[in-house]
Write an enzyme that holds these catalytic residues in place. Structure first.
Site, PDB file in Angstrom:
ATOM      1  N   ARG A   1       0.871  -1.177   0.000  1.00 23.89           N
ATOM      2  CA  ARG A   1       0.000   0.000   0.000  1.00 23.89           C
ATOM      3  C   ARG A   1       0.907   1.226   0.000  1.00 23.89           C
ATOM      4  O   ARG A   1       1.071   1.909   1.005  1.00 23.89           O
ATOM      5  CB  ARG A   1      -0.949  -0.016   1.207  1.00 23.89           C
ATOM      6  CG  ARG A   1      -1.844  -1.244   1.247  1.00 23.89           C
ATOM      7  CD  ARG A   1      -3.017  -1.103   2.174  1.00 23.89           C
ATOM      8  NE  ARG A   1      -2.656  -1.084   3.594  1.00 23.89           N
ATOM      9  CZ  ARG A   1      -3.545  -1.170   4.571  1.00 23.89           C
ATOM     10  NH1 ARG A   1      -4.843  -1.266   4.280  1.00 23.89           N
ATOM     11  NH2 ARG A   1      -3.166  -1.145   5.831  1.00 23.89           N
TER      12      ARG A   1
ATOM     13  N   ARG B   1       6.067  -7.743  11.946  1.00 25.39           N
ATOM     14  CA  ARG B   1       5.979  -6.436  12.597  1.00 25.39           C
ATOM     15  C   ARG B   1       6.660  -6.439  13.963  1.00 25.39           C
ATOM     16  O   ARG B   1       6.994  -5.362  14.494  1.00 25.39           O
ATOM     17  CB  ARG B   1       4.518  -6.010  12.738  1.00 25.39           C
ATOM     18  CG  ARG B   1       3.705  -6.855  13.705  1.00 25.39           C
ATOM     19  CD  ARG B   1       2.242  -6.424  13.718  1.00 25.39           C
ATOM     20  NE  ARG B   1       2.141  -4.997  13.957  1.00 25.39           N
ATOM     21  CZ  ARG B   1       1.125  -4.258  13.532  1.00 25.39           C
ATOM     22  NH1 ARG B   1       0.133  -4.804  12.862  1.00 25.39           N
ATOM     23  NH2 ARG B   1       1.090  -2.965  13.803  1.00 25.39           N
TER      24      ARG B   1
ATOM     25  N   ASP C   1      -0.010   0.693  12.108  1.00 26.85           N
ATOM     26  CA  ASP C   1      -0.285   0.267  10.741  1.00 26.85           C
ATOM     27  C   ASP C   1      -0.202   1.468   9.803  1.00 26.85           C
ATOM     28  O   ASP C   1      -0.393   2.617  10.232  1.00 26.85           O
ATOM     29  CB  ASP C   1      -1.671  -0.372  10.642  1.00 26.85           C
ATOM     30  CG  ASP C   1      -1.727  -1.746  11.288  1.00 26.85           C
ATOM     31  OD1 ASP C   1      -0.648  -2.297  11.593  1.00 26.85           O
ATOM     32  OD2 ASP C   1      -2.845  -2.251  11.489  1.00 26.85           O
ATOM     33  N   ASP C   2       0.012   1.189   8.517  1.00 24.27           N
ATOM     34  CA  ASP C   2       0.201   2.287   7.572  1.00 24.27           C
ATOM     35  C   ASP C   2      -1.053   3.114   7.333  1.00 24.27           C
ATOM     36  O   ASP C   2      -0.967   4.243   6.826  1.00 24.27           O
ATOM     37  CB  ASP C   2       0.741   1.755   6.237  1.00 24.27           C
ATOM     38  CG  ASP C   2      -0.148   0.684   5.622  1.00 24.27           C
ATOM     39  OD1 ASP C   2      -1.270   0.477   6.126  1.00 24.27           O
ATOM     40  OD2 ASP C   2       0.275   0.038   4.638  1.00 24.27           O
ATOM     41  N   ASP C   3      -2.228   2.594   7.699  1.00 20.13           N
ATOM     42  CA  ASP C   3      -3.457   3.351   7.495  1.00 20.13           C
ATOM     43  C   ASP C   3      -3.896   4.123   8.737  1.00 20.13           C
ATOM     44  O   ASP C   3      -4.996   4.668   8.763  1.00 20.13           O
ATOM     45  CB  ASP C   3      -4.584   2.429   7.029  1.00 20.13           C
ATOM     46  CG  ASP C   3      -4.890   1.318   8.024  1.00 20.13           C
ATOM     47  OD1 ASP C   3      -4.069   1.116   8.949  1.00 20.13           O
ATOM     48  OD2 ASP C   3      -5.927   0.648   7.885  1.00 20.13           O
TER      49      ASP C   3
ATOM     50  N   GLU D   1      -2.111 -11.507  15.773  1.00 19.16           N
ATOM     51  CA  GLU D   1      -0.780 -11.266  16.331  1.00 19.16           C
ATOM     52  C   GLU D   1      -0.819 -10.229  17.445  1.00 19.16           C
ATOM     53  O   GLU D   1      -0.024 -10.282  18.392  1.00 19.16           O
ATOM     54  CB  GLU D   1       0.198 -10.838  15.228  1.00 19.16           C
ATOM     55  CG  GLU D   1       0.182  -9.368  14.842  1.00 19.16           C
ATOM     56  CD  GLU D   1      -1.060  -8.951  14.063  1.00 19.16           C
ATOM     57  OE1 GLU D   1      -1.208  -7.739  13.809  1.00 19.16           O
ATOM     58  OE2 GLU D   1      -1.895  -9.816  13.705  1.00 19.16           O
ATOM     59  N   ASP D   2      -1.763  -9.277  17.365  1.00 20.35           N
ATOM     60  CA  ASP D   2      -1.875  -8.278  18.429  1.00 20.35           C
ATOM     61  C   ASP D   2      -2.410  -8.903  19.714  1.00 20.35           C
ATOM     62  O   ASP D   2      -2.008  -8.518  20.814  1.00 20.35           O
ATOM     63  CB  ASP D   2      -2.760  -7.105  17.995  1.00 20.35           C
ATOM     64  CG  ASP D   2      -3.982  -7.546  17.203  1.00 20.35           C
ATOM     65  OD1 ASP D   2      -4.294  -8.749  17.197  1.00 20.35           O
ATOM     66  OD2 ASP D   2      -4.610  -6.677  16.583  1.00 20.35           O
TER      67      ASP D   2
END
Length: 304
Positions: free
Chosen positions: A100, A177, A192-194, A285-286
């Site tokens: 992205r 990550r 996150d990138d968003d 994963e979180d």
């Protein structure tokens, strides 16, 4: 009595039939949303409600104690192996991205303006070469240093723009990550990138983490709920339950602070079965990080 009071309300202020139907429908929908988990649970195979494996002294307790001991040993090793004291005045942004580019570029450009950020590490799981400072479009991935809004307004000439670097990985695992090396700060901000948190909110979150260094400190809470009839937990994510339930036990690492040492703790301490579960589903994963953190901190996360 209510009827007479209703007649006193001016006709102009009274809701019409359509409005009343919409309000009633929304209320019914909210009620059904709240009841839906229990209805689904009723259709699931039922246990006897005794849940012997969750009683005090059961096998699960010893497993948790063993895991906690192992995690604490890892943290002690990491601390002993640290050659120099980490930077405690600022933090590192660990930015997770995958195919992205536009969102990545906007996120990097934003976080370079935050005075609390010492470095931005981009987790590059794409199986393509990482961006280089010599590329023709390098300015999109390595924004030119500029003063942050907070620094410029306060006249702080000491502001130093964060360095941006990309860490390539051999796999596309979502757990990359947490596989970040070379961090020189006490804290990392997983994002996150968003997600672009305002610099002021980041500074406040960082101060909250400094007051609760062993906990995960984040901006997106979640919870779990025990279902005794089924002898299992349910994941609570909807705003209705979180808002009116008043409790949370998880903060998502889409925007959360943690000790830098927890990166190594996750890499070495997560049980193989849990790692395989996360990779297979490309999710959770979180939650895994929260479980490990709660095990060593013996405390809930902090929501800011």
């Amino acid at each position: 009595m209510l009827d007479s009071a209703w007649r006193r309300v001016p006709a102009l202020w009274r809701p019409g039939r359509r409005t009343r139907r919409v309000v009633t429908s929304l209320f019914a929908l909210a009620l059904l949303t709240q009841l839906a988990p229990s209805r689904r649970a009723d259709r699931a195979p039922r246990g006897d409600g005794d849940c012997p494996e969750h009683q005090p002294g059961a096998r699960g307790d010893s497993a948790v104690a063993s895991l906690r001991e192992r995690l604490n040993a890892i943290l002690r090793e990491v601390e002993d192996d640290s050659p120099v004291a980490p930077d405690d005045a600022r933090f590192t942004v660990v930015l997770n991205t995958f195919e992205r580019r536009a969102l990545l570029q906007k996120a990097v450009a934003h976080y370079t303006t935050c005075a609390s950020v010492a470095e931005i590490v981009v987790v590059w799981s794409e199986q393509t070469p990482v961006p280089e400072a010599t590329d023709a479009n390098a300015r999109l991935f390595f924004p030119a240093p500029r003063n942050s809004a907070s620094s410029a307004s306060s006249g702080d000439a000491r502001y130093e723009a964060p360095r941006v670097r990309y860490e390539a990985h051999d796999t596309t695992s979502i757990q990359n990550r947490f596989e970040v090396t070379g961090v020189r700060t006490s804290a990392v901000f997983h994002v996150d990138d968003d997600v672009r948190m305002p610099c002021g909110a980041l500074a406040d979150g960082f101060e909250a983490w400094r007051a609760h260094r062993d906990a995960l400190v984040g901006f997106f809470p979640r919870a779990h709920r025990w279902l005794p009839r089924l002898c299992r937990h349910a994941y609570v994510w909807d705003d209705w339950s979180l808002r009116f339930g008043g409790e949370f036990s998880i903060v998502l690492t889409k925007a959360a602070f943690s000790k830098t040492q927890y990166l190594e703790m996750y890499a070495r301490g997560l049980p193989p079965e849990a790692r395989a579960y996360v990779d297979e589903r490309k999710n959770c994963e979180d939650i895994a990080m929260q479980l490990l953190t709660s095990a060593v901190a013996r405390a809930p996360p902090v929501y800011v």
